[in-house]
Design a protein around this motif. Structure first.
Motif, PDB file in Angstrom:
ATOM      1  N   GLN A 114       0.831  -1.205   0.000  1.00  0.00           N
ATOM      2  CA  GLN A 114       0.000   0.000   0.000  1.00  0.00           C
ATOM      3  C   GLN A 114       0.866   1.257   0.000  1.00  0.00           C
ATOM      4  O   GLN A 114       0.556   2.230  -0.692  1.00  0.00           O
ATOM      5  CB  GLN A 114      -0.939   0.012   1.200  1.00  0.00           C
ATOM      6  CG  GLN A 114      -2.052  -1.003   1.112  1.00  0.00           C
ATOM      7  CD  GLN A 114      -2.875  -1.096   2.387  1.00  0.00           C
ATOM      8  OE1 GLN A 114      -2.448  -0.663   3.453  1.00  0.00           O
ATOM      9  NE2 GLN A 114      -4.053  -1.684   2.280  1.00  0.00           N
ATOM     10  N   ILE A 115       1.950   1.241   0.761  1.00  0.00           N
ATOM     11  CA  ILE A 115       2.861   2.386   0.797  1.00  0.00           C
ATOM     12  C   ILE A 115       3.481   2.607  -0.578  1.00  0.00           C
ATOM     13  O   ILE A 115       3.558   3.735  -1.072  1.00  0.00           O
ATOM     14  CB  ILE A 115       3.947   2.199   1.880  1.00  0.00           C
ATOM     15  CG1 ILE A 115       3.314   2.266   3.271  1.00  0.00           C
ATOM     16  CG2 ILE A 115       5.053   3.234   1.730  1.00  0.00           C
ATOM     17  CD1 ILE A 115       4.229   1.852   4.396  1.00  0.00           C
ATOM     18  N   GLN A 116       3.916   1.526  -1.224  1.00  0.00           N
ATOM     19  CA  GLN A 116       4.503   1.631  -2.559  1.00  0.00           C
ATOM     20  C   GLN A 116       3.494   2.195  -3.552  1.00  0.00           C
ATOM     21  O   GLN A 116       3.841   3.044  -4.376  1.00  0.00           O
ATOM     22  CB  GLN A 116       5.006   0.270  -3.041  1.00  0.00           C
ATOM     23  CG  GLN A 116       6.291  -0.162  -2.403  1.00  0.00           C
ATOM     24  CD  GLN A 116       6.742  -1.532  -2.891  1.00  0.00           C
ATOM     25  OE1 GLN A 116       5.941  -2.370  -3.291  1.00  0.00           O
ATOM     26  NE2 GLN A 116       8.052  -1.761  -2.831  1.00  0.00           N
ATOM     27  N   GLU A 117       2.242   1.753  -3.460  1.00  0.00           N
ATOM     28  CA  GLU A 117       1.206   2.268  -4.358  1.00  0.00           C
ATOM     29  C   GLU A 117       0.977   3.757  -4.144  1.00  0.00           C
ATOM     30  O   GLU A 117       0.844   4.517  -5.103  1.00  0.00           O
ATOM     31  CB  GLU A 117      -0.108   1.497  -4.162  1.00  0.00           C
ATOM     32  CG  GLU A 117      -0.120   0.116  -4.778  1.00  0.00           C
ATOM     33  CD  GLU A 117      -1.463  -0.571  -4.616  1.00  0.00           C
ATOM     34  OE1 GLU A 117      -2.309  -0.104  -3.810  1.00  0.00           O
ATOM     35  OE2 GLU A 117      -1.674  -1.588  -5.288  1.00  0.00           O
ATOM     36  N   GLN A 118       0.946   4.175  -2.888  1.00  0.00           N
ATOM     37  CA  GLN A 118       0.743   5.586  -2.579  1.00  0.00           C
ATOM     38  C   GLN A 118       1.900   6.430  -3.091  1.00  0.00           C
ATOM     39  O   GLN A 118       1.697   7.521  -3.628  1.00  0.00           O
ATOM     40  CB  GLN A 118       0.582   5.793  -1.078  1.00  0.00           C
ATOM     41  CG  GLN A 118      -0.727   5.273  -0.533  1.00  0.00           C
ATOM     42  CD  GLN A 118      -0.796   5.325   0.986  1.00  0.00           C
ATOM     43  OE1 GLN A 118       0.186   5.638   1.666  1.00  0.00           O
ATOM     44  NE2 GLN A 118      -1.962   5.007   1.521  1.00  0.00           N
ATOM     45  N   GLN A 119       3.109   5.940  -2.925  1.00  0.00           N
ATOM     46  CA  GLN A 119       4.282   6.673  -3.409  1.00  0.00           C
ATOM     47  C   GLN A 119       4.300   6.745  -4.930  1.00  0.00           C
ATOM     48  O   GLN A 119       4.654   7.767  -5.490  1.00  0.00           O
ATOM     49  CB  GLN A 119       5.565   6.029  -2.865  1.00  0.00           C
ATOM     50  CG  GLN A 119       5.738   6.219  -1.378  1.00  0.00           C
ATOM     51  CD  GLN A 119       6.911   5.438  -0.806  1.00  0.00           C
ATOM     52  OE1 GLN A 119       7.421   4.514  -1.423  1.00  0.00           O
ATOM     53  NE2 GLN A 119       7.324   5.797   0.400  1.00  0.00           N
ATOM     54  N   SER A 120       3.898   5.670  -5.590  1.00  0.00           N
ATOM     55  CA  SER A 120       3.883   5.648  -7.061  1.00  0.00           C
ATOM     56  C   SER A 120       2.837   6.623  -7.603  1.00  0.00           C
ATOM     57  O   SER A 120       3.088   7.318  -8.577  1.00  0.00           O
ATOM     58  CB  SER A 120       3.567   4.241  -7.571  1.00  0.00           C
ATOM     59  OG  SER A 120       4.626   3.365  -7.256  1.00  0.00           O
TER      60      SER A 120
END
Length: 123
Positions: A114-120
């Motif tokens: 989820q963190i990676q998706e938000q950063q992307s």
């Protein structure tokens, strides 16, 4: 387990480890902080697998500033090096126990995803 005093010298080494760390940002002049202290200490004695750390915001102003601490007490929960909770306010004992349980139940692979998706999506 007793609580650990966290400073800018040992903070990263403490929170970057595997497992769960609860951090209480507090100050001696803060009434709600003094009310929360025995609740936090009592929980530390019940949960041997969790590190309980305290940051004195008066002595560690740089550290408190780095996390944007503007109200105390502020409780931060770090799991496997990831901040999963950070909110101001003194929690009653039952609410703290529930928070610890919820943090234990987190699927950290899903949290990291989820963190990676938000950063992307922010880029």
């Amino acid at each position: 387990m007793a609580t650990v005093e966290l400073t800018k010298d040992n903070f990263n080494d403490t929170v970057d480890q595997q497992g769960m760390v609860l951090v209480d940002f507090w100050a001696s002049w803060c009434g709600p902080c003094r009310m929360f202290a025995p609740v936090f200490e009592s929980a530390s004695e019940r949960h041997d697998d969790v590190v309980f750390g305290k940051v004195d915001t008066e002595a560690e102003q740089e550290l408190a500033g780095a996390f944007g601490i503007s109200s105390i007490p502020t409780l931060m929960v770090v799991r496997d090096g990831v901040v999963v909770y950070a909110q101001p306010g003194a929690l009653p004992e039952q609410a703290l126990e529930e928070l610890i349980g919820k943090a234990r139940d987190l699927d950290m692979d899903q949290v990291r995803h989820q963190i990676q998706e938000q950063q992307s999506s922010a880029q």
